[in-house]
Design a protein around this motif. Structure first.
Motif, mmCIF file in Angstrom:
data_model
loop_
_atom_site.group_PDB
_atom_site.id
_atom_site.type_symbol
_atom_site.label_atom_id
_atom_site.label_comp_id
_atom_site.label_asym_id
_atom_site.label_seq_id
_atom_site.Cartn_x
_atom_site.Cartn_y
_atom_site.Cartn_z
ATOM 1 N N ARG A 13 0.859 -1.192 0.000
ATOM 2 C CA ARG A 13 0.000 0.000 0.000
ATOM 3 C C ARG A 13 0.887 1.231 0.000
ATOM 4 N NH1 ARG A 13 -5.138 -0.655 -1.442
ATOM 5 N NH2 ARG A 13 -5.949 -2.552 -0.537
ATOM 6 N N ASP A 14 0.506 2.208 -0.808
ATOM 7 C CA ASP A 14 1.208 3.492 -0.838
ATOM 8 C C ASP A 14 0.933 4.193 0.485
ATOM 9 O OD1 ASP A 14 1.883 6.222 -1.252
ATOM 10 O OD2 ASP A 14 1.668 5.936 -3.419
ATOM 11 N N THR A 15 1.961 4.651 1.164
ATOM 12 C CA THR A 15 1.779 5.275 2.484
ATOM 13 C C THR A 15 1.089 6.627 2.386
ATOM 14 O OG1 THR A 15 4.000 6.189 2.354
ATOM 15 C CG2 THR A 15 3.745 4.094 3.545
ATOM 16 N N THR A 16 1.209 7.286 1.228
ATOM 17 C CA THR A 16 0.559 8.590 1.076
ATOM 18 C C THR A 16 -0.858 8.464 0.536
ATOM 19 O OG1 THR A 16 1.519 8.880 -1.121
ATOM 20 C CG2 THR A 16 2.750 9.792 0.754
ATOM 21 N N ASP A 17 -1.148 7.401 -0.195
ATOM 22 C CA ASP A 17 -2.482 7.180 -0.751
ATOM 23 C C ASP A 17 -2.833 5.707 -0.577
ATOM 24 O OD1 ASP A 17 -4.838 6.951 -2.150
ATOM 25 O OD2 ASP A 17 -4.037 7.692 -4.058
ATOM 26 N N ARG A 18 -3.588 5.390 0.460
ATOM 27 C CA ARG A 18 -3.898 4.002 0.802
ATOM 28 C C ARG A 18 -4.696 3.287 -0.289
ATOM 29 N NH1 ARG A 18 -2.010 1.135 4.370
ATOM 30 N NH2 ARG A 18 -3.936 0.165 4.960
#
Length: 173
Positions: free
Chosen positions: A91-96
């Motif tokens: 998962r992208d930490t800035t955009d879940r």
């Protein structure tokens, strides 16, 4: 169904387009068996590994676009690759909502091994082992690919006289 090798006369008299079609189908089957038996991959899985090895970590959507499939179609391919230890989802930490795909060490090793097989350029038959014949085959296949890639399906029209050696006598399968 009898194997084609029992019909050499039929193959010698077949139109070039038909021979290319049959050869492409058989090569695709052979390659699919090789991928499954030696790497535990499908052709679609191999394409994902190649994309990730070339561009690095990418979103699920980016990989789907590069594979020319819908994200939903890619989901099953990635499920299998993840299950078999070739890729990981993160998962992208800035955009879940965004999922990054990344190669594992195993995925990187298999991608590199396949790249080496593809680039080895070993002769496939006794005919392409001859450098002069190999050059003619390469020229023919290169022209065939570029001609077909332009999307001109009119070249396959059996009612249209063709002077192009790549399609003379070709018929849709």
């Amino acid at each position: 169904m009898e194997p084609l090798v029992h019909f050499p006369d039929a193959l010698h008299h077949a139109p070039i387009g038909r021979l290319v079609s049959i050869a492409g189908h058989l090569v695709d089957q052979h390659w699919g068996r090789y991928l499954a038996e030696h790497h535990g991959l499908t052709s679609a899985g191999m394409r994902v590994l190649f994309i990730l090895s070339r561009v690095g970590d990418s979103t699920h959507r980016e990989v789907a676009e590069r594979c020319f499939v819908r994200p939903a179609t890619l989901t099953g391919i990635v499920d299998t690759l993840e299950r078999d230890g070739f890729v990981e989802r993160r998962r992208d930490t800035t955009d879940r909502r965004s999922v990054q795909l990344t190669l594992t060490d195993k995925g990187r090793e298999h991608a590199q091994a396949l790249i080496e097989v593809i680039h080895s350029d070993r002769p496939i038959t006794s005919v392409d082992a001859d450098p002069a014949k190999r050059a003619v085959i390469r020229e023919f296949l290169t022209e065939l690919i570029t001609t077909m890639a332009d999307g001109d399906i009119g070249r396959l029209n059996p009612d249209k006289e063709s002077t192009d050696l790549t399609t003379r006598g070709a018929r849709p399968c």
